[in-house]
Design a protein around this motif. Structure first.
Motif, PDB file in Angstrom:
ATOM      1  N   GLN A 152      -5.081  11.784   7.825  1.00  0.00           N
ATOM      2  CA  GLN A 152      -6.294  12.411   8.344  1.00  0.00           C
ATOM      3  C   GLN A 152      -6.338  12.214   9.855  1.00  0.00           C
ATOM      4  OE1 GLN A 152      -8.306  14.149   6.162  1.00  0.00           O
ATOM      5  NE2 GLN A 152      -6.689  13.596   4.725  1.00  0.00           N
ATOM      6  N   ILE A 169      -9.949   2.468   5.773  1.00  0.00           N
ATOM      7  CA  ILE A 169      -8.653   3.037   6.131  1.00  0.00           C
ATOM      8  C   ILE A 169      -7.557   1.986   5.999  1.00  0.00           C
ATOM      9  CG2 ILE A 169      -9.601   4.823   7.624  1.00  0.00           C
ATOM     10  CD1 ILE A 169      -9.040   3.036  10.024  1.00  0.00           C
ATOM     11  N   ARG A 212      -6.368   6.801   4.250  1.00  0.00           N
ATOM     12  CA  ARG A 212      -7.406   6.052   3.541  1.00  0.00           C
ATOM     13  C   ARG A 212      -6.771   4.844   2.857  1.00  0.00           C
ATOM     14  NH1 ARG A 212      -7.292  10.513  -0.669  1.00  0.00           N
ATOM     15  NH2 ARG A 212      -6.218   9.490  -2.404  1.00  0.00           N
ATOM     16  N   SER A 213      -7.578   3.851   2.578  1.00  0.00           N
ATOM     17  CA  SER A 213      -7.071   2.631   1.948  1.00  0.00           C
ATOM     18  C   SER A 213      -6.848   2.787   0.451  1.00  0.00           C
ATOM     19  CB  SER A 213      -8.024   1.462   2.217  1.00  0.00           C
ATOM     20  OG  SER A 213      -9.305   1.753   1.697  1.00  0.00           O
ATOM     21  N   LEU A 265     -14.440   5.566  -0.697  1.00  0.00           N
ATOM     22  CA  LEU A 265     -13.058   5.384  -0.223  1.00  0.00           C
ATOM     23  C   LEU A 265     -12.315   6.712  -0.108  1.00  0.00           C
ATOM     24  CD1 LEU A 265     -12.041   2.242  -2.333  1.00  0.00           C
ATOM     25  CD2 LEU A 265     -12.914   2.311   0.011  1.00  0.00           C
ATOM     26  N   SER A 266     -13.048   7.816  -0.157  1.00  0.00           N
ATOM     27  CA  SER A 266     -12.448   9.153  -0.098  1.00  0.00           C
ATOM     28  C   SER A 266     -12.016   9.506   1.327  1.00  0.00           C
ATOM     29  CB  SER A 266     -13.458  10.194  -0.590  1.00  0.00           C
ATOM     30  OG  SER A 266     -14.528  10.287   0.349  1.00  0.00           O
ATOM     31  N   ASP A 267     -11.232  10.571   1.447  1.00  0.00           N
ATOM     32  CA  ASP A 267     -10.845  11.059   2.775  1.00  0.00           C
ATOM     33  C   ASP A 267     -12.088  11.385   3.609  1.00  0.00           C
ATOM     34  OD1 ASP A 267      -8.138  10.823   2.213  1.00  0.00           O
ATOM     35  OD2 ASP A 267      -7.870  12.942   1.726  1.00  0.00           O
ATOM     36  N   CYS A 307     -13.640   8.290   4.955  1.00  0.00           N
ATOM     37  CA  CYS A 307     -12.819   7.742   6.042  1.00  0.00           C
ATOM     38  C   CYS A 307     -13.029   8.522   7.328  1.00  0.00           C
ATOM     39  CB  CYS A 307     -11.340   7.763   5.663  1.00  0.00           C
ATOM     40  SG  CYS A 307     -10.932   6.638   4.325  1.00  0.00           S
TER      41      CYS A 307
END
Length: 176
Positions: free
Chosen positions: A26, A113, A139-140, A150-152, A155
């Motif tokens: 991203q 991330i 992303r992590s 925790l989605s794109d 982030c």
């Protein structure tokens, strides 16, 4: 016959291969106009640990050096510590590149991330200054269906907020 079998296998495996990869890289780019000379703004930014003075989300910064190769340890407002390494600093172009160094699997509270590389550039804008802060990251969460936090999108929102708040703080400091 062999080519037909390979084609069939390829068609059957293609959907699995398409969905088998992890998160996509991203990118975020933020910029701000500052009513100050570029040299003044660069003088602030080129000190790799000055981030503690202008970014409201940074409590402190420690570094053993300030040259290329320097590693700074920043403490976020929430108490978490993050190491970042300075890879390039170009005095003439007023640009620096650095990257966050996280242990594999570590998730920073509020910044979901896994990796992060940034470039900060100071440009003359007719007596004023434009500062551009851009970065790329993953992303992590490594799986296909991350939880919303925790989605794109989460982030991108977190990094955009990090950059925007930092640039506002830099503007306030440079315009004093």
């Amino acid at each position: 016959m062999k080519s037909i079998k390979l084609a069939v296998i390829g068609v059957l495996l293609l959907p699995a291969l398409v969905f088998a990869h992890g998160p996509s890289r991203q990118k975020v780019t933020e910029s701000i106009e500052i009513d100050a000379a570029p040299d003044k703004v660069w003088a602030i930014l080129q000190d790799f640990c000055s981030i503690k003075d202008w970014h409201p989300a940074i409590n402190s910064c420690q570094s053993d050096q300030l040259d290329v190769g320097a590693i700074r340890e920043i403490e976020l407002a929430n108490g978490e510590k993050v190491a970042e390494k300075l890879f390039k600093r170009d005095e003439e172009k007023m640009r620096m590149q650095y990257a966050m160094q996280l242990e594999k699997g570590r998730i920073i509270d509020g910044l979901p991330i896994a990796t992060h590389g940034s470039t900060m550039t100071v440009k003359d804008n007719g007596g004023k200054t434009t500062v551009e802060w851009k970065g790329a990251f993953y992303r992590s969460f490594p799986g296909q269906q991350p939880p919303p936090e925790l989605s794109d999108a989460a982030c991108i929102e977190a990094v955009t907020r990090l950059y925007s708040e930092g640039l506002q703080g830099l503007k306030a400091m440079a315009e004093k």
